[in-house]
Write a protein that holds these residues in place. Sequence first.
Motif, PDB file in Angstrom:
ATOM      1  N   CYS A 191     -13.990   3.263   5.735  1.00 31.90           N
ATOM      2  CA  CYS A 191     -13.101   2.107   5.630  1.00 31.90           C
ATOM      3  C   CYS A 191     -12.794   1.621   7.042  1.00 31.90           C
ATOM      4  O   CYS A 191     -13.266   2.191   8.024  1.00 31.90           O
ATOM      5  CB  CYS A 191     -11.802   2.486   4.897  1.00 31.90           C
ATOM      6  N   HIS A 245       0.808  -1.218   0.000  1.00 27.85           N
ATOM      7  CA  HIS A 245       0.000   0.000   0.000  1.00 27.85           C
ATOM      8  C   HIS A 245       0.845   1.273   0.000  1.00 27.85           C
ATOM      9  O   HIS A 245       1.936   1.307   0.549  1.00 27.85           O
ATOM     10  CB  HIS A 245      -0.931   0.025   1.221  1.00 27.85           C
ATOM     11  N   SER A 254     -11.461   6.045  -2.442  1.00 29.20           N
ATOM     12  CA  SER A 254     -11.763   5.153  -1.315  1.00 29.20           C
ATOM     13  C   SER A 254     -10.455   4.587  -0.747  1.00 29.20           C
ATOM     14  O   SER A 254      -9.743   3.875  -1.451  1.00 29.20           O
ATOM     15  CB  SER A 254     -12.664   4.015  -1.786  1.00 29.20           C
ATOM     16  N   ARG A 256      -7.974   2.277   1.850  1.00 31.91           N
ATOM     17  CA  ARG A 256      -8.011   0.892   2.317  1.00 31.91           C
ATOM     18  C   ARG A 256      -8.216   0.841   3.840  1.00 31.91           C
ATOM     19  O   ARG A 256      -9.016   0.059   4.340  1.00 31.91           O
ATOM     20  CB  ARG A 256      -6.701   0.181   1.936  1.00 31.91           C
ATOM     21  N   GLU A 257      -7.463   1.697   4.574  1.00 29.42           N
ATOM     22  CA  GLU A 257      -7.552   1.659   6.037  1.00 29.42           C
ATOM     23  C   GLU A 257      -7.011   2.961   6.626  1.00 29.42           C
ATOM     24  O   GLU A 257      -6.076   3.547   6.083  1.00 29.42           O
ATOM     25  CB  GLU A 257      -6.738   0.487   6.596  1.00 29.42           C
ATOM     26  N   VAL A 300      -3.559   3.439   1.162  1.00 32.67           N
ATOM     27  CA  VAL A 300      -4.210   3.584  -0.139  1.00 32.67           C
ATOM     28  C   VAL A 300      -3.689   2.500  -1.069  1.00 32.67           C
ATOM     29  O   VAL A 300      -2.470   2.294  -1.168  1.00 32.67           O
ATOM     30  CB  VAL A 300      -3.901   4.977  -0.742  1.00 32.67           C
ATOM     31  N   ASP A 301      -4.586   1.798  -1.750  1.00 34.37           N
ATOM     32  CA  ASP A 301      -4.123   0.778  -2.692  1.00 34.37           C
ATOM     33  C   ASP A 301      -3.791   1.415  -4.046  1.00 34.37           C
ATOM     34  O   ASP A 301      -4.052   2.599  -4.283  1.00 34.37           O
ATOM     35  CB  ASP A 301      -5.127  -0.365  -2.830  1.00 34.37           C
TER      36      ASP A 301
END
Length: 195
Positions: free
Chosen positions: A170, A108, A147, A149-150, A183-184
């Motif tokens: 998230c 990530h 969007s 990831r975490e 972030v992916d």
Amino acid sequence: MVNAFESLGLDVEALCESIGTDLDIFADTAGRPPRDALGRFWRAALAASGDRHLGLSAADAWHPRADHLVILLLTSAETIGEGLETSFRYQELLSHGRVLTLDRVGEHHAIRLNKVEHELPITVHEIEFIAVIVLKVLRFATDGLFSPREMQFGHPYRGNIQKYTRAFGCSVTFGHERTTLLVDDEAWEHAILCS
């Protein structure tokens, strides 16, 4: 921040008076208030509001606009990643240091939120406010489609996980070594949709 506090019903002039600071230093979008004045302002707002999630509440009331140097730099890029790399180079013009930095965590991309402090330690409310603001700016730049990831916070869990998940959309976790928005690649390469 001033507009967000006003939206929450706080008397920002009275807050400034209580800390011995002129409101103009917080309302001037071309300058930056002293770090400790910001810290005192947040502490006065917390005392006046009694909101134990003031940072999240203030960020919820804040609305991004393309009238700020960092946002303009971000939205002039083709992708989120490119925009972040460009805009972060200039953040010290408007902040007290490198508040945000980029890194990698495994597969990530990591947007790191660093504590830039002076005499007064930065509060968890300020950290949570900045984290949501960063996310809202990225959503603004992608017409709401960005969007993460975490969201990982360095401070301990403070209750009301629903408020956090609603703010970030998230997984939100606590007690990490550093505060980080993960972030992916798909989100990192997302096209900028506003200009």
